[in-house]
Enzyme design. Structure first.
Site, PDB file in Angstrom:
ATOM      1  N   GLU A 177       0.971  -1.170   0.004  1.00 22.46           N
ATOM      2  CA  GLU A 177       0.197  -0.023  -0.065  1.00 22.46           C
ATOM      3  C   GLU A 177       0.908   1.201  -0.151  1.00 22.46           C
ATOM      4  OE1 GLU A 177      -3.012  -0.477   3.078  1.00 22.46           O
ATOM      5  OE2 GLU A 177      -3.479  -2.290   2.655  1.00 22.46           O
ATOM      6  N   GLU A 289      -5.471 -10.933  -1.357  1.00 19.56           N
ATOM      7  CA  GLU A 289      -6.481 -10.771  -0.016  1.00 19.56           C
ATOM      8  C   GLU A 289      -8.045 -10.741  -0.737  1.00 19.56           C
ATOM      9  OE1 GLU A 289      -5.290  -7.241   2.267  1.00 19.56           O
ATOM     10  OE2 GLU A 289      -3.014  -7.786   1.790  1.00 19.56           O
TER      11      GLU A 289
HETATM   12  O1  G3I Z   1      -5.484 -11.023  18.338  1.00 17.59           O
HETATM   13  C1  G3I Z   1      -5.186  -9.995  19.201  1.00 17.59           C
HETATM   14  C2  G3I Z   1      -5.995 -10.189  20.476  1.00 17.59           C
HETATM   15  O2  G3I Z   1      -5.553 -10.966  21.348  1.00 17.59           O
HETATM   16  C3  G3I Z   1      -5.887  -8.779  21.170  1.00 17.59           C
HETATM   17  O3  G3I Z   1      -6.499  -8.518  22.226  1.00 17.59           O
HETATM   18  C4  G3I Z   1      -6.150  -7.576  20.226  1.00 17.59           C
HETATM   19  C5  G3I Z   1      -5.981  -5.990  20.970  1.00 17.59           C
HETATM   20  O4  G3I Z   1      -4.929  -5.938  20.909  1.00 17.59           O
HETATM   21  O5  G3I Z   1      -5.428  -7.651  18.996  1.00 17.59           O
HETATM   22  C6  G3I Z   1      -5.501  -8.799  18.471  1.00 17.59           C
HETATM   23  O6  G3I Z   1      -4.919  -8.925  17.288  1.00 17.59           O
HETATM   24  C7  G3I Z   1      -5.272  -7.922  16.027  1.00 17.59           C
HETATM   25  C8  G3I Z   1      -5.584  -8.805  14.988  1.00 17.59           C
HETATM   26  O7  G3I Z   1      -6.010  -8.038  13.818  1.00 17.59           O
HETATM   27  C9  G3I Z   1      -6.471  -9.674  15.195  1.00 17.59           C
HETATM   28  O8  G3I Z   1      -7.852  -9.385  15.290  1.00 17.59           O
HETATM   29  C10 G3I Z   1      -4.342  -6.702  16.075  1.00 17.59           C
HETATM   30  O9  G3I Z   1      -4.244  -6.109  16.759  1.00 17.59           O
HETATM   31  C11 G3I Z   1      -4.869  -5.871  14.831  1.00 17.59           C
HETATM   32  O10 G3I Z   1      -3.627  -4.926  14.241  1.00 17.59           O
HETATM   33  C12 G3I Z   1      -4.777  -6.934  13.631  1.00 17.59           C
HETATM   34  O11 G3I Z   1      -5.221  -6.315  12.409  1.00 17.59           O
HETATM   35  C13 G3I Z   1      -4.935  -6.810  11.164  1.00 17.59           C
HETATM   36  C14 G3I Z   1      -4.536  -5.499  10.274  1.00 17.59           C
HETATM   37  O12 G3I Z   1      -4.264  -6.029   9.008  1.00 17.59           O
HETATM   38  C15 G3I Z   1      -3.401  -4.678  10.796  1.00 17.59           C
HETATM   39  O13 G3I Z   1      -1.995  -5.819  10.827  1.00 17.59           O
HETATM   40  C16 G3I Z   1      -6.280  -7.307  10.536  1.00 17.59           C
HETATM   41  O14 G3I Z   1      -6.439  -8.579  11.010  1.00 17.59           O
HETATM   42  C17 G3I Z   1      -6.076  -7.672   9.175  1.00 17.59           C
HETATM   43  O15 G3I Z   1      -6.974  -8.268   8.290  1.00 17.59           O
HETATM   44  C18 G3I Z   1      -5.378  -6.590   8.259  1.00 17.59           C
HETATM   45  O16 G3I Z   1      -4.853  -6.778   6.942  1.00 17.59           O
HETATM   46  C19 G3I Z   1      -4.684  -6.037   6.087  1.00 17.59           C
HETATM   47  C20 G3I Z   1      -3.590  -6.288   5.408  1.00 17.59           C
HETATM   48  O17 G3I Z   1      -2.297  -6.727   5.946  1.00 17.59           O
HETATM   49  C21 G3I Z   1      -3.177  -5.423   4.105  1.00 17.59           C
HETATM   50  N1  G3I Z   1      -4.679  -5.232   3.281  1.00 17.59           N
HETATM   51  C22 G3I Z   1      -5.651  -4.547   4.218  1.00 17.59           C
HETATM   52  C23 G3I Z   1      -5.885  -5.636   5.127  1.00 17.59           C
HETATM   53  C24 G3I Z   1      -7.230  -5.200   6.083  1.00 17.59           C
HETATM   54  O18 G3I Z   1      -6.772  -4.146   6.746  1.00 17.59           O
END
Ligand code: G3I
Length: 390
Positions: A177, A289
């Protein structure tokens, strides 16, 4: 003999009996024809489509890998079971990004990445690396200092990570991105924290690709972005790719995220892939994705969460699932005819665990191939069975 008892029974039993019966005549009482008993057959339980072991990956084994995004916490959940049974590639949904793997300078966290690699190796899956650089998952320590200092920190991090998984991760999203959504800037680059740390330019993109290539010459290096189903974003991505190619910056492939919705046409997906094939013959392409939201929202829903379609809750219309199934079928069938596409990854396994239940607003979404109960959806059946009518 027609006794009083008989008459009583007659009267009690059936006013419907004819007068003659009550007249004590000698003939037996005429019984009314009972109304027909309508037996409603039980509603047949819906036949749940259950794919055979490996049916999804096997169907496209000669065209592309079929991948799924997963989190370490899901590996022992139903999602992990489905992943092992039906896919041949996995992507870390978030645990292989710098904020997790490089918590501070010189400190590396391999725990989650190693767990995902072990799962991949145990199940015969390829592990697709995501992502070495992303403005949304960058720890502050990487961005502080002069551009020269930032370059050293970035290249040191990438060298450490790519070297550790050399020969085990077949492809990396090196940069994620980096293309702007703003078509008015005069160039294609996102004005991110990396743009600033790099000195108000996009040199950081070169730094990332050059370090990754040096660390693992055999790994396929990708630039990955969303919105390439729209011509403006696609055009800006191609501008950046053209520049990288012109300067011999190492690059092997383009990743189209394809976070689309039921209002997207399959042709939009194909136009993006075909545009790359037309100008950059030889570059690989991954759909990295893929998910198909059941909502078609206006831009305002993404920019400031206004105008978003109302939550369907648990009553997503059948027509929406029919459209979704037809779109999934069309996309998989069309991508299977495009030889530059060698991986298609779903951004999740089941509707129970999709980022779209919270983005752009919290509501019930159903963008994937298995439902919240981890039953196969019509979308999966449509992909696998050409005789099935969604
Ligand atoms: O699993 C932990 C949980 O134990 C904790 O209590 C909670 C609060 O801190 O966090 C949880 O982890 C989160 C994880 O998603 C699972 O829900 C992370 O904080 C959070 O940062 C993470 O977000 C991910 C995001 O990227 C940032 O890395 C999303 O799952 C994921 O779907 C998203 O994916 C992105 C791609 O990498 C790039 N393209 C867009 C896409 C969607 O945003």
């Amino acid at each position: 003999m027609f006794t009083a008892r008989d008459r009583l029974k007659l009267l009690l039993g059936g006013a419907a009996f004819s007068v003659s019966a009550c007249g004590g005549g000698s003939s037996s009482p005429v019984r009314p024809t009972p109304p027909p008993v309508v037996v409603t057959p039980p509603t047949p339980a819906p036949v749940i489509f259950v794919p055979t072991e490996g049916q999804l990956r096997d169907k496209f084994v000669n065209q592309f890998q079929v991948g799924g995004a997963i989190q370490v916490g899901q590996l022992t959940a139903p999602e992990g079971t489905l992943l092992g049974a039906q896919f041949n590639s996995i992507t870390a949904e978030f645990e292989m990004k710098p904020d997790i793997m490089g918590p501070s300078e010189g400190v590396y966290n391999w725990v989650e990445a190693d767990a995902l690699l072990a799962f991949a190796e145990d199940n015969g899956l390829q592990l697709r690396g995501h992502a070495l650089l992303w403005h949304r998952s960058t720890p502050d320590w990487m961005l502080t200092g002069t551009p020269a200092q930032v370059k050293v920190k970035l290249q040191t991090y990438i060298t450490e990570v790519v070297t550790r998984y050399r020969g085990k991760i077949y492809a990396w999203d090196v940069v994620n991105e980096v293309i702007t959504d703003d078509g008015s800037l005069g160039d294609a680059y996102r004005r991110s924290n990396w743009w600033t740390a790099s000195g108000g330019n996009a040199d950081y993109i070169d730094w990332a690709f050059e370090a990754a290539r040096a660390a693992d010459p055999d790994c396929k290096l990708y630039i990955n972005d969303y919105g390439t189903e729209f011509s403006g974003k696609l055009g800006r991505l191609l501008d950046v790719v053209r520049d990288l190619q012109a300067r011999d910056i190492p690059l092997d492939g383009i990743g189209h995220q394809m976070h689309i919705n039921v209002g997207t046409s399959a042709q939009q997906v194909f136009d993006a892939v075909d545009a790359v094939d037309t100008e950059f013959m030889g570059l690989e392409q991954h759909i990295t994705e893929l998910d198909i939201s059941v909502y078609s929202d206006p831009a305002s829903c993404f920019s400031d969460q206004t105008g978003c379609q109302s939550d369907y809750g648990t009553t997503i219309p059948d027509t929406v699932f029919t459209n979704q199934a037809q779109l999934y079928r069309a996309i998989f069938d069309g991508l299977a005819t495009r030889s530059s596409v060698n991986s298609v990854t779903l951004w999740g396994i089941s509707d129970a665990a999709t980022w779209l239940n919270e983005y752009p607003v919290s509501r019930t979404n159903a963008p994937l191939l298995w439902d919240r109960d981890r039953n196969a959806k019509s979308a999966l059946q449509a992909i696998l069975d050409s005789s099935f009518t969604p």
